[in-house]
Write an enzyme that holds these catalytic residues in place. Structure first.
Site, PDB file in Angstrom:
ATOM      1  N   TYR B 101       0.806  -1.183   0.005  1.00  0.00           N
ATOM      2  CA  TYR B 101      -0.022  -0.055  -0.011  1.00  0.00           C
ATOM      3  C   TYR B 101       1.002   1.068   0.012  1.00  0.00           C
ATOM      4  O   TYR B 101       1.962   1.266   0.750  1.00  0.00           O
ATOM      5  CB  TYR B 101      -0.891   0.076   1.188  1.00  0.00           C
ATOM      6  CG  TYR B 101      -1.573   1.474   1.402  1.00  0.00           C
ATOM      7  CD1 TYR B 101      -3.022   1.485   0.942  1.00  0.00           C
ATOM      8  CD2 TYR B 101      -1.181   2.581   2.127  1.00  0.00           C
ATOM      9  CE1 TYR B 101      -3.730   2.683   1.069  1.00  0.00           C
ATOM     10  CE2 TYR B 101      -1.635   3.632   2.314  1.00  0.00           C
ATOM     11  CZ  TYR B 101      -3.036   3.496   1.727  1.00  0.00           C
ATOM     12  OH  TYR B 101      -3.714   5.057   1.769  1.00  0.00           O
ATOM     13  N   GLU B 189      -3.795   7.646  -3.700  1.00  0.00           N
ATOM     14  CA  GLU B 189      -3.256   6.238  -3.082  1.00  0.00           C
ATOM     15  C   GLU B 189      -2.864   5.330  -4.344  1.00  0.00           C
ATOM     16  O   GLU B 189      -3.717   5.472  -5.294  1.00  0.00           O
ATOM     17  CB  GLU B 189      -4.630   5.504  -2.415  1.00  0.00           C
ATOM     18  CG  GLU B 189      -4.703   5.656  -1.244  1.00  0.00           C
ATOM     19  CD  GLU B 189      -5.968   5.154  -0.541  1.00  0.00           C
ATOM     20  OE1 GLU B 189      -6.078   5.196   0.637  1.00  0.00           O
ATOM     21  OE2 GLU B 189      -6.534   4.493  -1.178  1.00  0.00           O
TER      22      GLU B 189
END
Lengths: 290, 381
Positions: B101, B189
């Site tokens: 991530y 993101e």
């Protein structure tokens, strides 16, 4: 007595000839604020309303008048520059009224102002008023009265509502401070609470928060650790859905963080009074004044 | 403002970030054609502003172009969290050896953009943060200096021990930071950041949220807004310069100022009602705004009573009164209205309202109680 501004505050208005700037400058002068200068690039040498000298730059205005406080009414895309200009010119207190300042701009402005040793209030705030002494910003003077209560809030009209109800009940204020509704602002609740704690005239503090972020929770912890004076709190947005920006850029519940319930619990844990409705401030404050 | 995955990927791709090829389709035919062009196994992904698309069945693998067509057929038009899927992204399926991530959020506490990276990728980062915080590295960035090379490498090494992969990740960190700053993001993101079996580091999903305050100076980003992905009433409100958020209750609220608007909704709830919306008409008191506000609120058949709560500071209450009179002349109300106003030019406002057959009070609690009673009693005006 008061916090941040008083009768000795000397003010320079950035954006004095604009629509909002000129309207509110007249209101501030009428209230008794010592407006000593205005700034609009290209209009240096003019006089606002025949009395207030206008300069091309804040540096010129400060050099000529010694102004120690600035209020900013420039459009959002120019606000970051205006704040840094004021700090660069040595202004001690900078009040940014402008709404809609990009948050990334504030990530550069905030450390600059801090390194200069100046205080920034806002942006996206109504400013502040020390009733009977001075007003910087847009808070309507007639709803306030001098007295023993310090008020600090993230909101504009909600603050007016509560201050008005206090005033009607015969409870005046030392200073009402609007810290603004943006996620990155210059002055937070703790800064204002610390100032009220030191101000001998302030006996009780009213604090109006809202959903989003953790400023209120940190303030509650500060109250618990450092405040001897009673604080009464309120949180707007108990019915707000998560993930939506409720008008103010900072008023957003992210995931499960920043809810009203969490903030109210922090207030209770800190031994603060909790107003369930705006009108509840009146009785809660009265009980703590006597 | 939210933008779609494919739009975020376009931004990152333009900066040079490694992203598998993909194109947008609005029909099954188009999806099939794109899958043929890619010539490999593809993923068909619903493009809606909602999380949990995979769990909702909005993300499907397809081995052949015919299968891509089939999956697109199933996904297009489906509802995910109340939003209809109008577009799908058809993109090359990545072979996955590991997932990480990478995110940047604008952090209120540190007053900086903060990188958050975790080798535990592909899942909900909030969950990782809550259960295994040691698996997340948080790194605040001073925007005056930007992301420094050593910081990018530190982030890379937190994800991968291998130098080549850490370097590749560091490069992507720089690209994500550039995209974040150039697009005026409040969040960006890459989840997951994938290492393929051959050791390439690629971005398989991307998300960006833009700070609304940035849109005026970034017209190219503002143009990415997809109005079909938003509630029509909210689009209408934004075009009228109103801040409006639809809720589930039946008391329509018109208030000036965000804080007072929230407090008014809360008070409706306190007195046993349910607010139908958040609506802030803002500081300037143009009567046209009131007309638009009433039009939007009355379009909702669930609204059984309308509550005005105006504290006149900069807002002139007589302007609001004029707006109410004009709006109701154009479009007579079918539900009762309760008006509370106080402050600037209150006497003039009361006079205008009385002359036009309205009553108004100056007490907030009384007005809210009355509106709740009317909404729950269902009485007509």
């Amino acid at each position: 007595m008061s916090v941040f501004i008083n009768k000795d505050t000397t003010l320079v208005v950035q954006g004095i000839t604009g629509r909002d700037g000129s309207f509110h400058t007249k209101q501030m002068i009428e209230y008794g604020t010592r407006v000593v200068a205005g700034v609009t690039p290209g209009k240096g040498g003019q006089k606002f309303e025949g009395t207030v000298p206008v300069y091309n730059t804040v540096a010129d205005a400060v050099q000529a008048t010694g102004a120690n406080t600035s209020v900013i009414y420039v459009p959002p895309m120019f606000a970051a520059d205006a704040i840094i200009e004021a700090a660069d010119a040595g202004v001690q207190l900078i009040v940014a009224i402008t709404e809609g300042v990009p948050v990334l701009d504030m990530t550069r402005v905030y450390p600059y102002v801090k390194e200069k040793g100046a205080r920034l209030l806002g942006p996206n705030c109504p400013g502040l008023i020390s009733p009977g002494e001075s007003k910087v910003g847009i808070i309507p003077g007639r709803i306030c009265a001098p007295g023993p209560v310090g008020v600090v809030s993230r909101s504009g009209t909600l603050t007016y509502e509560i201050v008005y109800q206090l005033t009607r009940a015969g409870i005046g204020q030392t200073t009402c401070v609007g810290i603004g509704g943006d996620p990155i602002n210059g002055t937070n609740f703790i800064d204002a609470l610390a100032a009220f704690e030191k101000d001998p005239a302030t006996k009780v503090i009213c604090m109006m928060g809202e959903i989003g972020g953790t400023d209120e929770q940190e303030a509650a912890e500060f109250v618990k650790q450092h405040m001897t004076k009673p604080v009464v709190g309120f949180i707007a947005g108990q019915t707000a859905p998560p993930g939506r920006r409720m008008g103010h850029a900072g008023a957003i519940i992210s995931g499960s963080a920043g809810t009203a319930a969490e903030k109210l619990q922090a207030f209770r844990d800190a031994g603060m009074g909790v107003a369930k409705r705006p009108i509840d401030f009146v009785d809660l404050v009265k009980a703590r004044l006597h | 403002m939210n933008i779609h995955e494919y739009q975020a990927k376009d931004i990152l791709r333009a900066i040079g970030a490694p992203i598998p090829p993909g194109e947008i389709a609005t029909t099954p035919d188009e999806a099939e054609a794109i899958a043929s062009r890619i010539g490999k196994m593809v993923v068909v992904k619903a493009q809606v502003h909602a999380g949990g698309r995979g769990k909702a069945g909005g993300v499907k693998l397809a081995k052949t172009p015919a299968e891509a067509r089939e999956k697109a057929q199933a996904i297009l038009g489906m509802q995910i969290k109340g939003l209809t899927v109008e577009k799908v992204l058809v993109t090359e399926a990545a072979d996955i050896a590991s997932e990480a991530y990478v995110g940047i959020i604008l952090d209120r506490a540190s007053k900086k953009p903060v990188f958050m990276v975790s080798p535990a990728g592909g899942i909900d980062i909030e969950e990782v943060a809550a259960t295994t915080p040691e698996k997340i590295l948080k790194l605040p960035i001073d925007t005056r200096y930007g992301l420094m090379p050593f910081q990018a490498m530190r982030l890379g090494f937190f994800l991968y021990d291998d130098l080549a992969k850490a370097r590749a990740a560091a490069k992507i960190m720089g690209q994500l930071y550039t995209a974040f700053m150039q697009s005026g993001c409040s969040l960006a993101e890459i989840n997951p950041l994938v290492v393929t079996p051959t050791g390439d580091v690629i971005a398989v999903d991307a998300k960006m949220v833009i700070d609304d305050n940035e849109l005026d100076r970034r017209p190219a980003i503002a143009a990415l807004r997809d109005e079909s992905a938003e509630a029509p009433s909210e689009v209408q409100a934004r075009n009228a310069n109103l801040t409006f958020i639809k809720l589930d209750g039946n008391v329509g609220c018109v208030v000036n100022g965000a804080g007072l608007a929230m407090a008014t909704m809360d008070l409706v709830k306190y007195y046993g009602g349910e607010p139908a919306n958040f609506l802030d008409i803002g500081g300037s008191s143009n009567p046209e705004k009131v007309v638009n506000a009433l039009r939007i609120i009355t379009a909702d058949p669930r609204v059984k009573a309308i509550l005005f709560n105006i504290f006149g500071g900069i807002t002139r209450t007589d302007d609001v009164a004029n707006g109410i009179v004009t709006a109701t002349k154009e479009n007579p109300l079918k539900v009762p209205i309760v008006i509370r106003l106080t402050g600037t030019n209150e006497e003039i406002a009361m006079k205008i309202l009385t002359e036009n057959g309205f009553s108004a009070s100056s007490d907030m609690d009384e007005a809210v109680k009355k509106a709740v009673a009317l909404a729950t009693g269902g009485q007509a005006a």
